[in-house]
Design a protein around this motif. Structure first.
Motif, PDB file in Angstrom:
ATOM      1  N   GLU A  40      -7.855   7.485  -9.782  1.00  0.00           N
ATOM      2  CA  GLU A  40      -7.824   8.391 -10.929  1.00  0.00           C
ATOM      3  C   GLU A  40      -8.583   9.654 -10.554  1.00  0.00           C
ATOM      4  N   VAL A  41      -7.999  10.810 -10.884  1.00  0.00           N
ATOM      5  CA  VAL A  41      -8.633  12.090 -10.564  1.00  0.00           C
ATOM      6  C   VAL A  41      -8.819  12.878 -11.850  1.00  0.00           C
ATOM      7  N   THR A  42     -10.038  13.393 -12.050  1.00  0.00           N
ATOM      8  CA  THR A  42     -10.317  14.308 -13.157  1.00  0.00           C
ATOM      9  C   THR A  42     -10.954  15.564 -12.573  1.00  0.00           C
ATOM     10  N   HIS A  43     -11.095  16.581 -13.413  1.00  0.00           N
ATOM     11  CA  HIS A  43     -11.616  17.875 -12.956  1.00  0.00           C
ATOM     12  C   HIS A  43     -12.830  18.273 -13.805  1.00  0.00           C
ATOM     13  N   PRO A  44     -14.061  17.987 -13.332  1.00  0.00           N
ATOM     14  CA  PRO A  44     -15.237  18.435 -14.089  1.00  0.00           C
ATOM     15  C   PRO A  44     -15.303  19.960 -14.172  1.00  0.00           C
ATOM     16  N   ASP A  45     -14.842  20.652 -13.136  1.00  0.00           N
ATOM     17  CA  ASP A  45     -14.721  22.108 -13.085  1.00  0.00           C
ATOM     18  C   ASP A  45     -13.386  22.411 -12.421  1.00  0.00           C
ATOM     19  N   HIS A  46     -12.979  23.667 -12.467  1.00  0.00           N
ATOM     20  CA  HIS A  46     -11.682  24.038 -11.881  1.00  0.00           C
ATOM     21  C   HIS A  46     -11.638  23.864 -10.371  1.00  0.00           C
ATOM     22  N   ASN A  47     -12.793  23.933  -9.704  1.00  0.00           N
ATOM     23  CA  ASN A  47     -12.805  23.768  -8.248  1.00  0.00           C
ATOM     24  C   ASN A  47     -13.550  22.495  -7.844  1.00  0.00           C
ATOM     25  N   SER A  48     -13.450  21.459  -8.673  1.00  0.00           N
ATOM     26  CA  SER A  48     -14.115  20.186  -8.401  1.00  0.00           C
ATOM     27  C   SER A  48     -13.155  19.028  -8.665  1.00  0.00           C
ATOM     28  N   LEU A  49     -13.428  17.918  -7.991  1.00  0.00           N
ATOM     29  CA  LEU A  49     -12.648  16.698  -8.203  1.00  0.00           C
ATOM     30  C   LEU A  49     -13.602  15.545  -8.459  1.00  0.00           C
ATOM     31  N   GLU A  50     -13.296  14.734  -9.473  1.00  0.00           N
ATOM     32  CA  GLU A  50     -13.995  13.474  -9.672  1.00  0.00           C
ATOM     33  C   GLU A  50     -12.969  12.383  -9.408  1.00  0.00           C
ATOM     34  N   ILE A  51     -13.290  11.543  -8.436  1.00  0.00           N
ATOM     35  CA  ILE A  51     -12.342  10.524  -7.982  1.00  0.00           C
ATOM     36  C   ILE A  51     -12.936   9.163  -8.263  1.00  0.00           C
ATOM     37  N   LYS A  52     -12.146   8.301  -8.913  1.00  0.00           N
ATOM     38  CA  LYS A  52     -12.619   6.947  -9.187  1.00  0.00           C
ATOM     39  C   LYS A  52     -11.442   5.989  -9.145  1.00  0.00           C
ATOM     40  N   CYS A  53     -11.781   4.718  -8.984  1.00  0.00           N
ATOM     41  CA  CYS A  53     -10.752   3.677  -9.000  1.00  0.00           C
ATOM     42  C   CYS A  53     -10.449   3.325 -10.446  1.00  0.00           C
ATOM     43  N   ASP A  54      -9.219   2.932 -10.706  1.00  0.00           N
ATOM     44  CA  ASP A  54      -8.868   2.603 -12.084  1.00  0.00           C
ATOM     45  C   ASP A  54      -9.572   1.329 -12.538  1.00  0.00           C
ATOM     46  N   LYS A  55      -9.447   1.019 -13.813  1.00  0.00           N
ATOM     47  CA  LYS A  55     -10.215  -0.086 -14.395  1.00  0.00           C
ATOM     48  C   LYS A  55      -9.414  -1.384 -14.500  1.00  0.00           C
ATOM     49  N   ARG A  56      -8.283  -1.451 -13.847  1.00  0.00           N
ATOM     50  CA  ARG A  56      -7.518  -2.697 -13.876  1.00  0.00           C
ATOM     51  C   ARG A  56      -8.281  -3.793 -13.138  1.00  0.00           C
ATOM     52  N   GLU A  57      -8.116  -5.014 -13.550  1.00  0.00           N
ATOM     53  CA  GLU A  57      -8.768  -6.147 -12.874  1.00  0.00           C
ATOM     54  C   GLU A  57      -7.696  -6.957 -12.158  1.00  0.00           C
ATOM     55  N   PRO A  58      -7.938  -7.534 -11.017  1.00  0.00           N
ATOM     56  CA  PRO A  58      -9.122  -7.245 -10.224  1.00  0.00           C
ATOM     57  C   PRO A  58      -8.911  -5.956  -9.440  1.00  0.00           C
ATOM     58  N   LYS A  59      -9.919  -5.105  -9.409  1.00  0.00           N
ATOM     59  CA  LYS A  59      -9.822  -3.865  -8.642  1.00  0.00           C
ATOM     60  C   LYS A  59      -9.823  -4.177  -7.154  1.00  0.00           C
ATOM     61  N   ILE A  60     -10.701  -5.117  -6.796  1.00  0.00           N
ATOM     62  CA  ILE A  60     -10.833  -5.441  -5.378  1.00  0.00           C
ATOM     63  C   ILE A  60     -11.275  -6.886  -5.229  1.00  0.00           C
ATOM     64  N   ILE A  61     -10.696  -7.538  -4.252  1.00  0.00           N
ATOM     65  CA  ILE A  61     -11.174  -8.858  -3.820  1.00  0.00           C
ATOM     66  C   ILE A  61     -11.760  -8.616  -2.438  1.00  0.00           C
ATOM     67  N   TRP A  62     -13.070  -8.768  -2.318  1.00  0.00           N
ATOM     68  CA  TRP A  62     -13.765  -8.371  -1.097  1.00  0.00           C
ATOM     69  C   TRP A  62     -13.412  -9.253   0.105  1.00  0.00           C
ATOM     70  N   ASN A  63     -13.093 -10.514  -0.107  1.00  0.00           N
ATOM     71  CA  ASN A  63     -12.821 -11.449   1.003  1.00  0.00           C
ATOM     72  C   ASN A  63     -13.946 -11.424   2.031  1.00  0.00           C
ATOM     73  N   GLY A  64     -15.129 -11.239   1.558  1.00  0.00           N
ATOM     74  CA  GLY A  64     -16.346 -11.170   2.362  1.00  0.00           C
ATOM     75  C   GLY A  64     -17.463 -10.751   1.432  1.00  0.00           C
ATOM     76  N   GLY A  65     -18.609 -10.401   1.999  1.00  0.00           N
ATOM     77  CA  GLY A  65     -19.698  -9.913   1.155  1.00  0.00           C
ATOM     78  C   GLY A  65     -19.331  -8.578   0.526  1.00  0.00           C
ATOM     79  N   LYS A  66     -19.810  -8.373  -0.715  1.00  0.00           N
ATOM     80  CA  LYS A  66     -19.506  -7.126  -1.419  1.00  0.00           C
ATOM     81  C   LYS A  66     -20.013  -5.956  -0.584  1.00  0.00           C
ATOM     82  N   GLY A  67     -19.140  -5.024  -0.356  1.00  0.00           N
ATOM     83  CA  GLY A  67     -19.463  -3.917   0.546  1.00  0.00           C
ATOM     84  C   GLY A  67     -19.574  -2.583  -0.148  1.00  0.00           C
ATOM     85  N   THR A  68     -19.097  -1.550   0.524  1.00  0.00           N
ATOM     86  CA  THR A  68     -19.205  -0.185   0.036  1.00  0.00           C
ATOM     87  C   THR A  68     -17.845   0.496   0.031  1.00  0.00           C
TER      88      THR A  68
END
Length: 189
Positions: A40-68
């Motif tokens: 998901e992309v939003t624009h806090p300012d005209h020359n900025s991007l805020e990028i985030k993952c959507d809120k659907r579950e499950p977003k991620i299955i780590w298949n290991g220790g929770k990472g970054t």
């Protein structure tokens, strides 16, 4: 399933008698994460991007220790990278009205990773547009005022002979006819 604890037991049978040879808990090896979010992309300012993952579950299955998470935005060979424990990134002071390639990588603690990609575009330079509009209005207003000034000055020049402090002013007008010049006097009230 990768990186999951299982209760394991080995049983044997000798002369119709059951024996438990081994009982214990074992974890399977880690593997590549399953990263199925949408970006998901939003624009806090005209020359900025805020990028985030959507809120659907499950977003991620780590298949290991929770990472970054690591976000990279690229334009014309120039890459900006940020890392976070959450899938939320803000990139400020980017180029206006520019399309960036966005890549988010989820990496578990064992080093396995999965990637999602998308394009995101910054907005136009609103300050420049407003500045251009203000400049245009100043130029148009100046041109109109200058035109009014010249028209008034031209009229004042034509009426200069008739301007006087008295209420009654005599002005000479020259009428040009087809047969010659004729001079008349007129009183203006």
């Amino acid at each position: 399933m990768p990186y999951t604890n299982y209760l394991c037991s080995i049983n044997g049978k000798v002369n119709k008698k059951d024996y438990v040879i081994y009982t214990g808990e074992k974890k399977t090896l880690s593997d590549k994460p399953i990263f199925q979010s949408q970006i998901e992309v939003t624009h806090p300012d005209h020359n900025s991007l805020e990028i985030k993952c959507d809120k659907r579950e499950p977003k991620i299955i780590w298949n290991g220790g929770k990472g970054t998470f690591k976000a990279e935005i690229t334009y014309s060979g120039e890459t900006i990278t940020k890392t976070s424990h959450t899938c939320l990134f803000t990139f400020l002071e980017l180029y206006y009205l520019t399309t960036y390639d966005v890549k988010i990588t989820a990496m578990n603690t064992e080093g396995y990773s999965d990637v999602i990609k998308r394009e995101a575009t910054t907005k136009y330079n609103d300050k420049a547009v407003i500045g251009c509009l203000i400049g245009f209005l100043i130029i148009v207003t100046s041109a109109v005022l200058l035109k009014i000034y010249y028209v008034k000055r031209k009229r004042d020049g034509e009426d200069e002979d008739c301007v006087n402090q008295d209420i009654f002013t005599n002005c000479e007008y020259v009428n040009v006819s087809m047969h010659g010049m004729e001079t008349k006097q007129q009183t203006i009230w």
